[in-house]
Design an enzyme around this catalytic site. Structure first.
Site, short mmCIF file in Angstrom:
data_model
loop_
_atom_site.label_atom_id
_atom_site.label_comp_id
_atom_site.label_asym_id
_atom_site.label_seq_id
_atom_site.Cartn_x
_atom_site.Cartn_y
_atom_site.Cartn_z
N ASN A 155 -0.39 -13.17 3.89
CA ASN A 155 -0.89 -11.71 4.24
C ASN A 155 -1.56 -11.31 3.03
O ASN A 155 -0.68 -10.98 1.87
CB ASN A 155 0.02 -11.08 4.71
CG ASN A 155 -0.41 -9.40 4.93
OD1 ASN A 155 -1.52 -9.15 4.72
ND2 ASN A 155 0.67 -8.74 4.78
N LYS A 191 -3.12 -8.76 2.40
CA LYS A 191 -3.04 -7.18 2.26
C LYS A 191 -4.62 -6.66 1.65
O LYS A 191 -5.35 -7.42 2.11
CB LYS A 191 -1.96 -6.74 1.35
CG LYS A 191 -0.88 -7.34 1.83
CD LYS A 191 0.49 -6.58 1.34
CE LYS A 191 1.56 -7.52 1.51
NZ LYS A 191 3.08 -6.87 1.08
N HIS A 215 3.10 -4.65 10.65
CA HIS A 215 3.54 -4.84 9.31
C HIS A 215 3.97 -3.44 8.86
O HIS A 215 3.70 -2.52 9.13
CB HIS A 215 2.24 -5.26 8.59
CG HIS A 215 2.87 -5.88 6.97
ND1 HIS A 215 3.26 -4.93 6.28
CD2 HIS A 215 3.31 -7.03 6.61
CE1 HIS A 215 3.70 -5.39 5.06
NE2 HIS A 215 3.72 -6.95 5.38
N GLU A 227 3.97 -2.01 6.23
CA GLU A 227 3.19 -1.17 5.72
C GLU A 227 2.34 -0.23 6.65
O GLU A 227 1.74 0.76 6.15
CB GLU A 227 2.36 -1.87 4.33
CG GLU A 227 3.00 -2.30 3.34
CD GLU A 227 2.90 -3.46 2.59
OE1 GLU A 227 1.57 -4.13 2.88
OE2 GLU A 227 3.51 -4.22 1.87
N GLU A 236 10.86 -9.29 8.50
CA GLU A 236 10.77 -8.80 7.06
C GLU A 236 11.54 -7.80 6.75
O GLU A 236 11.03 -6.40 6.89
CB GLU A 236 9.12 -8.65 6.95
CG GLU A 236 8.28 -9.70 7.20
CD GLU A 236 6.59 -9.55 6.47
OE1 GLU A 236 6.41 -10.46 5.67
OE2 GLU A 236 6.18 -8.42 6.71
N GLY A 280 7.75 -7.53 -1.66
CA GLY A 280 7.11 -7.20 -2.76
C GLY A 280 7.99 -6.97 -4.01
O GLY A 280 7.43 -6.32 -5.04
N SER A 306 9.03 -11.69 -0.22
CA SER A 306 9.40 -12.35 -1.50
C SER A 306 9.87 -13.79 -1.60
O SER A 306 10.46 -14.54 -2.33
CB SER A 306 10.57 -11.66 -2.36
OG SER A 306 10.28 -10.20 -2.64
N GLY A 329 3.31 -12.68 1.32
CA GLY A 329 2.37 -11.65 0.59
C GLY A 329 1.90 -12.05 -0.62
O GLY A 329 0.90 -12.88 -0.80
N GLY A 330 2.40 -11.56 -1.93
CA GLY A 330 2.03 -11.81 -3.15
C GLY A 330 1.76 -13.41 -3.43
O GLY A 330 0.62 -13.62 -3.83
#
Ligand code: PEP
Length: 256
Positions: free
Chosen positions: A12, A14, A99, A101, A169, A175, A214, A235-236
């Protein structure tokens, strides 16, 4: 992992990535084109601006492309939104809905997330429905209660293992570099599996339940080796092809 379930490693991006990042999509598309593609699915969900080009870049690859959100309606006066049909029109095949967010930045409710998943099905997209508890909910011992409520509220009655992927999640793990213990992930995933089977029957035994929060090259093998963890939402670490491919590559050992 779950017997007879094909794992999914999903990224993802983002609100990250301009055209310069297409090099990473290309590298991922090339990197997932090995023998592991026969056993494991790989997906990248770039920002909407890159969707169409990303699908074109991955046409001849096993890499699949998805979007990060869709509107619940097919079309209409919804400035700034994307319909599931528009996403499918870009040749994308998945969409993330709910999600954390989106739930926090846009006050999305379980009811709305369910409607978005239904819109995804109508456009022949697979919906990745995200759920997970906040730090406060975890501290007060409500994790399983929250998962139960979000599963009941966000997952449509028409869901099945082909059209639906659940992503667990924990919000506090996204993150932050923090992850739940193996034992906690195992308990949460066993609980979600039992809830899904109670509602949808045996067919839910093969519905994929991803872990997200993470996930990195260094912890992927441990997390994805847990019972009922059928892949990862990343994510990251999905922004860099080398990290995404290292996480995907954890399945070389897990599926050997
Ligand atoms: C996510 O936002 O879906 C996520 C899992 O992020 P990260 O891997 O960066 O924690």
């Amino acid at each position: 992992m779950t017997p007879d379930v094909r794992p999914l490693v999903a990224g993802n991006w983002k609100m990250n990535g301009t055209r310069a990042a297409l090099d990473q999509i290309k590298a991922i598309a090339e990197g997932v084109d090995g023998p592991l593609a026969e056993k494991v699915d790989a997906l990248i969900c770039p920002p909407a601006t890159l969707l169409y080009v990303a699908t074109a870049l991955s046409t001849d690859s096993a890499l699949m492309i998805g979007a990060q959100d869709c509107h619940q309606d097919q079309s209409g006066a919804h400035t700034g939104d994307l319909s599931a049909e528009m996403i499918a029109d870009c040749f994308a095949t998945y969409v993330i809905v709910g999600h954390s967010e989106r739930r926090s930045d846009h006050a999305e409710t379980d009811h709305l997330v369910r409607a978005k998943a239904e819109a995804a099905y109508a456009a022949d997209l697979t919906a990745i429905i995200c759920i997970g508890e906040t730090a406060d909910e975890r501290k007060s011992g409500q994790t399983l209660e929250i998962l139960k409520r979000q599963l009941a509220g966000s997952v449509p009655d028409s869901a099945n293992a082909e059209t639906t992927v659940i992503a667990y999640e924990p919000v506090w793990a996204i993150g932050t570099g923090l992850t739940p213990t193996v034992d906690d992930v195992e308990k949460a995933h066993a609980f979600m599996r039992a809830e899904l089977v109670a509602r949808f029957g045996d067919a839910a035994k093969t519905m994929r339940i991803l872990y997200g929060g993470s996930v990195k090259p260094g912890n992927a093998r441990e997390l994805m080796g847990i019972a009922n963890v059928d892949g990862a939402l990343i994510g990251g670490a999905s922004l860099k092809a080398s990290d995404f491919l290292a996480i995907y590559g954890a399945y070389e050992v897990l599926t050997a």
